[in-house]
Design an enzyme around this catalytic site. Structure first.
Site, PDB file in Angstrom:
ATOM      1  N   ASP A 109       0.840  -1.355   0.214  1.00  0.00           N
ATOM      2  CA  ASP A 109       0.102  -0.283   0.457  1.00  0.00           C
ATOM      3  C   ASP A 109       0.531   0.985  -0.171  1.00  0.00           C
ATOM      4  O   ASP A 109       0.686   2.000   0.319  1.00  0.00           O
ATOM      5  CB  ASP A 109      -0.647   0.124   1.509  1.00  0.00           C
ATOM      6  CG  ASP A 109       0.007  -0.454   2.538  1.00  0.00           C
ATOM      7  OD1 ASP A 109       1.156  -0.306   2.989  1.00  0.00           O
ATOM      8  OD2 ASP A 109      -0.523  -0.524   3.445  1.00  0.00           O
ATOM      9  N   HIS A 138      23.576   2.541 -19.397  1.00  0.00           N
ATOM     10  CA  HIS A 138      22.534   2.630 -19.039  1.00  0.00           C
ATOM     11  C   HIS A 138      22.341   2.344 -17.174  1.00  0.00           C
ATOM     12  O   HIS A 138      21.400   1.919 -16.906  1.00  0.00           O
ATOM     13  CB  HIS A 138      21.547   2.279 -19.166  1.00  0.00           C
ATOM     14  CG  HIS A 138      20.932   2.957 -20.633  1.00  0.00           C
ATOM     15  ND1 HIS A 138      20.089   2.711 -21.561  1.00  0.00           N
ATOM     16  CD2 HIS A 138      20.699   4.203 -21.065  1.00  0.00           C
ATOM     17  CE1 HIS A 138      19.539   3.134 -22.669  1.00  0.00           C
ATOM     18  NE2 HIS A 138      20.510   4.548 -21.979  1.00  0.00           N
ATOM     19  N   ASP A 146      26.471  11.086 -15.210  1.00  0.00           N
ATOM     20  CA  ASP A 146      25.150  10.855 -15.746  1.00  0.00           C
ATOM     21  C   ASP A 146      23.993  11.886 -15.264  1.00  0.00           C
ATOM     22  O   ASP A 146      23.229  10.438 -14.766  1.00  0.00           O
ATOM     23  CB  ASP A 146      24.655  10.251 -17.192  1.00  0.00           C
ATOM     24  CG  ASP A 146      23.733  10.673 -18.250  1.00  0.00           C
ATOM     25  OD1 ASP A 146      22.631  12.036 -17.771  1.00  0.00           O
ATOM     26  OD2 ASP A 146      23.431  10.334 -19.898  1.00  0.00           O
ATOM     27  N   ASP A 194      19.881  17.797 -18.002  1.00  0.00           N
ATOM     28  CA  ASP A 194      20.525  16.642 -18.728  1.00  0.00           C
ATOM     29  C   ASP A 194      22.147  16.816 -18.445  1.00  0.00           C
ATOM     30  O   ASP A 194      22.324  17.178 -19.586  1.00  0.00           O
ATOM     31  CB  ASP A 194      20.120  15.627 -19.633  1.00  0.00           C
ATOM     32  CG  ASP A 194      20.324  14.950 -19.905  1.00  0.00           C
ATOM     33  OD1 ASP A 194      21.056  14.274 -19.457  1.00  0.00           O
ATOM     34  OD2 ASP A 194      19.716  13.628 -20.779  1.00  0.00           O
ATOM     35  N   HIS A 212      25.674   5.215 -29.938  1.00  0.00           N
ATOM     36  CA  HIS A 212      24.576   5.847 -29.949  1.00  0.00           C
ATOM     37  C   HIS A 212      24.517   7.683 -30.291  1.00  0.00           C
ATOM     38  O   HIS A 212      25.672   7.667 -31.329  1.00  0.00           O
ATOM     39  CB  HIS A 212      24.411   6.407 -28.060  1.00  0.00           C
ATOM     40  CG  HIS A 212      25.063   7.187 -27.324  1.00  0.00           C
ATOM     41  ND1 HIS A 212      25.747   8.589 -27.565  1.00  0.00           N
ATOM     42  CD2 HIS A 212      26.410   6.809 -26.617  1.00  0.00           C
ATOM     43  CE1 HIS A 212      26.418   8.907 -26.777  1.00  0.00           C
ATOM     44  NE2 HIS A 212      27.193   7.707 -25.876  1.00  0.00           N
ATOM     45  N   HIS A 227      19.286  14.283 -28.128  1.00  0.00           N
ATOM     46  CA  HIS A 227      18.018  14.006 -28.248  1.00  0.00           C
ATOM     47  C   HIS A 227      17.708  15.532 -27.568  1.00  0.00           C
ATOM     48  O   HIS A 227      17.561  16.036 -26.881  1.00  0.00           O
ATOM     49  CB  HIS A 227      17.159  13.391 -27.080  1.00  0.00           C
ATOM     50  CG  HIS A 227      17.534  12.744 -25.647  1.00  0.00           C
ATOM     51  ND1 HIS A 227      17.370  14.023 -24.633  1.00  0.00           N
ATOM     52  CD2 HIS A 227      19.216  12.549 -24.956  1.00  0.00           C
ATOM     53  CE1 HIS A 227      17.813  13.844 -23.298  1.00  0.00           C
ATOM     54  NE2 HIS A 227      19.089  12.902 -23.899  1.00  0.00           N
ATOM     55  N   HIS A 269      13.819  12.780 -22.803  1.00  0.00           N
ATOM     56  CA  HIS A 269      13.778  12.467 -23.582  1.00  0.00           C
ATOM     57  C   HIS A 269      12.359  13.461 -24.248  1.00  0.00           C
ATOM     58  O   HIS A 269      11.508  12.446 -24.667  1.00  0.00           O
ATOM     59  CB  HIS A 269      13.931  11.274 -24.430  1.00  0.00           C
ATOM     60  CG  HIS A 269      15.103  10.349 -24.047  1.00  0.00           C
ATOM     61  ND1 HIS A 269      15.240   8.947 -24.334  1.00  0.00           N
ATOM     62  CD2 HIS A 269      16.209  11.177 -23.753  1.00  0.00           C
ATOM     63  CE1 HIS A 269      16.787   8.861 -24.039  1.00  0.00           C
ATOM     64  NE2 HIS A 269      17.335  10.312 -23.538  1.00  0.00           N
ATOM     65  N   GLU A 277      25.546  15.279 -26.154  1.00  0.00           N
ATOM     66  CA  GLU A 277      26.437  14.284 -25.548  1.00  0.00           C
ATOM     67  C   GLU A 277      27.066  12.939 -26.476  1.00  0.00           C
ATOM     68  O   GLU A 277      26.908  11.998 -26.596  1.00  0.00           O
ATOM     69  CB  GLU A 277      25.612  13.729 -24.846  1.00  0.00           C
ATOM     70  CG  GLU A 277      23.840  12.903 -25.413  1.00  0.00           C
ATOM     71  CD  GLU A 277      23.146  12.427 -24.807  1.00  0.00           C
ATOM     72  OE1 GLU A 277      23.430  11.876 -23.672  1.00  0.00           O
ATOM     73  OE2 GLU A 277      22.112  12.516 -24.578  1.00  0.00           O
ATOM     74  N   TYR A 305      32.989   4.395 -25.477  1.00  0.00           N
ATOM     75  CA  TYR A 305      33.467   3.161 -24.537  1.00  0.00           C
ATOM     76  C   TYR A 305      34.341   2.320 -24.746  1.00  0.00           C
ATOM     77  O   TYR A 305      34.365   2.333 -26.154  1.00  0.00           O
ATOM     78  CB  TYR A 305      31.822   3.107 -24.304  1.00  0.00           C
ATOM     79  CG  TYR A 305      30.932   4.156 -24.431  1.00  0.00           C
ATOM     80  CD1 TYR A 305      30.224   4.891 -22.998  1.00  0.00           C
ATOM     81  CD2 TYR A 305      30.099   4.863 -25.062  1.00  0.00           C
ATOM     82  CE1 TYR A 305      29.523   6.067 -22.701  1.00  0.00           C
ATOM     83  CE2 TYR A 305      29.609   5.720 -25.113  1.00  0.00           C
ATOM     84  CZ  TYR A 305      29.275   6.811 -23.943  1.00  0.00           C
ATOM     85  OH  TYR A 305      28.407   7.300 -23.939  1.00  0.00           O
ATOM     86  N   ARG A 341      31.720  10.556 -21.054  1.00  0.00           N
ATOM     87  CA  ARG A 341      30.878  10.880 -22.113  1.00  0.00           C
ATOM     88  C   ARG A 341      31.000  12.572 -21.187  1.00  0.00           C
ATOM     89  O   ARG A 341      30.770  12.732 -20.362  1.00  0.00           O
ATOM     90  CB  ARG A 341      29.122  10.267 -21.834  1.00  0.00           C
ATOM     91  CG  ARG A 341      27.957  11.515 -22.687  1.00  0.00           C
ATOM     92  CD  ARG A 341      26.883   9.799 -22.631  1.00  0.00           C
ATOM     93  NE  ARG A 341      26.155   9.545 -21.523  1.00  0.00           N
ATOM     94  CZ  ARG A 341      26.005   8.657 -21.525  1.00  0.00           C
ATOM     95  NH1 ARG A 341      26.752   7.624 -21.491  1.00  0.00           N
ATOM     96  NH2 ARG A 341      25.635   8.054 -19.965  1.00  0.00           N
ATOM     97  N   GLU A 354      28.424  15.648 -21.641  1.00  0.00           N
ATOM     98  CA  GLU A 354      26.774  15.940 -22.492  1.00  0.00           C
ATOM     99  C   GLU A 354      26.459  17.055 -21.818  1.00  0.00           C
ATOM    100  O   GLU A 354      26.627  17.854 -20.114  1.00  0.00           O
ATOM    101  CB  GLU A 354      25.930  15.179 -21.806  1.00  0.00           C
ATOM    102  CG  GLU A 354      24.644  15.133 -22.481  1.00  0.00           C
ATOM    103  CD  GLU A 354      23.280  14.210 -21.518  1.00  0.00           C
ATOM    104  OE1 GLU A 354      22.482  14.178 -22.363  1.00  0.00           O
ATOM    105  OE2 GLU A 354      23.696  13.461 -20.366  1.00  0.00           O
TER     106      GLU A 354
END
Length: 439
Positions: free
Chosen positions: A36, A242, A259, A270, A349, A353, A360, A383, A387, A404, A406
């Site tokens: 609950d 991710h 990130d 972001d 990638h 975006h 996104h 970004e 890797y 990365r 960004e």
């Protein structure tokens, strides 16, 4: 805060584009976390964009009639209930909500099933997000069928169901100055959080300890929550795009990829930054880091009104491909690496975006099969990354390095504005800031 008149103007704009018909936009339902206990509530972005109303169990209905130059804005929401407020907190109730959020009419949510069929009578079209929620689809079809059952009495049911997202996505793609002000504030808070992480990290810490520093900075400056689950990835974890476990121990010599961005008044920031846990880049780390930084600079330079959405990505890929060749990660000429897409072993990638109420964010990337041109008011991320996983044909000193970088960027009339520019990202800025950490 975005003024209430802006939400009202958006509803009028939507009604004008509809011409004639009824739009039905529900907010998000509450979600049970376990037994609950509920997840923290977050409204539906489309609903909020048109209303500014944050409570659950609410539906917006817009009735448009272009011939008469009229539109009616109706809110259905929870009734005022002082007993429930003891348990769950303040709620407006229909009358107060109608006045505070400038609706034409407001009714208890319990009356929705009774009133919707009447509102659909003799309307040519229904605008909704069909296919987004099966339960809502069923209710909508039920309302339309109830109107159809009255056909012998000369009543017509809507003949067309249109996807309201086609209109709203295009509206949301272009940010007003009020929206940009909120996004600048979210960007500043998020940039400060990244600075705090750089100043707090020490070898031996767990990734989640650094995550806690980010969350602390978000909340102490009034942000509601992270805009998405933060990625705090040390060492080889940075090569997982991710990664969200955020529980590994940080070792000396590791890079840490973060990130993370906050959500403020519904709008997302972001940011990604990558920096050495012990405050100093190794030669191999610096080579890859400065390559990604150069790729990002090339991409940002292409964020110009009139350039295609794809232009920043192409610019970043060309710089990365040249760097991969120079560093011995890819073989052949730059054009050959780009044509064969061999670079995708290390950069798989896209370069950005849309950004706004959703991380996104809403908006098409192509029009009539072609990448759409960038225009003032659009906001996006830039970004690029690199890797490098262990492999026989990869120089070992690059193994397990993930980078990365960004930033959040708004297209202006003459170029672009980097909203997140206060987050350190050059080697000198990062090492200089981290040099003054407390031991």
């Amino acid at each position: 805060m975005i003024p209430i008149k802006s939400f009202r103007e958006r509803r009028h704009s939507l009604a004008s584009q509809m011409q004639a018909g009824v739009a039905i936009v529900p907010t998000a339902p509450e979600q049970v976390r376990n037994r609950d206990a509920h997840f923290p509530y977050r409204f539906d972005s489309y609903f909020y964009y048109l209303t500014g109303f944050r409570e659950p169990e609410a539906v917006l209905v817009i009735v448009a009639d272009a011939e008469k130059g009229l539109s009616k804005h109706i809110l259905f929401c929870r009734e005022k209930d002082t007993e429930r407020e003891i348990w769950d907190g303040f709620r407006y109730g229909p009358e107060a909500a109608r006045e505070a959020f400038e609706f034409d009419e407001a009714y208890p949510i319990a009356k929705l099933d009774e009133m919707l069929p009447r509102l659909l009578v003799d309307q040519p079209a229904v605008y909704c997000a069909l296919g987004n929620d099966g339960a809502w689809d069923g209710r909508l079809i039920g309302w339309v069928n109830r109107v159809r059952q009255q056909s012998r009495g000369g009543v017509a049911a809507p003949a067309v169901i249109r996807d309201i997202r086609l209109l709203l996505d295009e509206m949301r793609l272009f940010k007003s100055q009020e929206e940009l002000q909120v996004m600048r504030h979210a960007a500043r808070i998020s940039a400060d959080a990244h600075r705090r992480a750089m100043c707090s990290v020490q070898p031996g810490m767990r990734e989640y300890e650094v995550e806690a520093e980010l969350l602390h900075e978000f909340r102490r400056h009034g942000a509601e929550a992270p805009a998405y689950t933060p990625i705090v990835a040390g060492g080889a974890n940075a090569c997982i795009l991710h990664y969200v476990e955020n529980n590994a121990r940080l070792a000396p010599g590791d890079l840490l990829l973060i990130d993370a961005g906050c959500e403020l008044n519904g709008y997302a920031a972001d940011i990604t930054r990558t920096f050495p846990v012990d405050g100093k880049f190794s030669p191999a780390q610096k080579d890859l880091y400065q390559l990604v930084l150069a790729a990002q600079a090339a991409a940002i330079s292409e964020v110009l009104p009139g350039n295609s959405w794809d232009a920043p990505h192409i610019a970043a890929v060309r710089v990365l491909a040249q760097g991969f060749v120079d560093l011995g990660l890819c073989a052949g000429s730059v054009d050959e690496v780009m044509e064969s897409e061999d670079y995708k072993r290390f950069y798989m990638h896209r370069t950005g975006h849309w950004l706004g109420l959703d991380v996104h964010d809403a908006g098409e990337y192509k029009q009539d099969g072609a990448w759409r041109p960038l225009q003032p008011g659009m906001t996006l991320t830039v970004e690029p990354g690199c890797y490098v996983r262990p492999a026989e044909n990869v120089p070992q000193h690059f193994w397990n390095i993930g980078v990365r970088i960004e930033d959040d960027v708004a297209v202006t009339g003459t170029g672009c504005e980097v909203l997140t520019s206060t987050a350190p990202k050059t080697v000198a800025e990062i090492e200089g800031l981290m040099q003054h950490r407390e031991a």
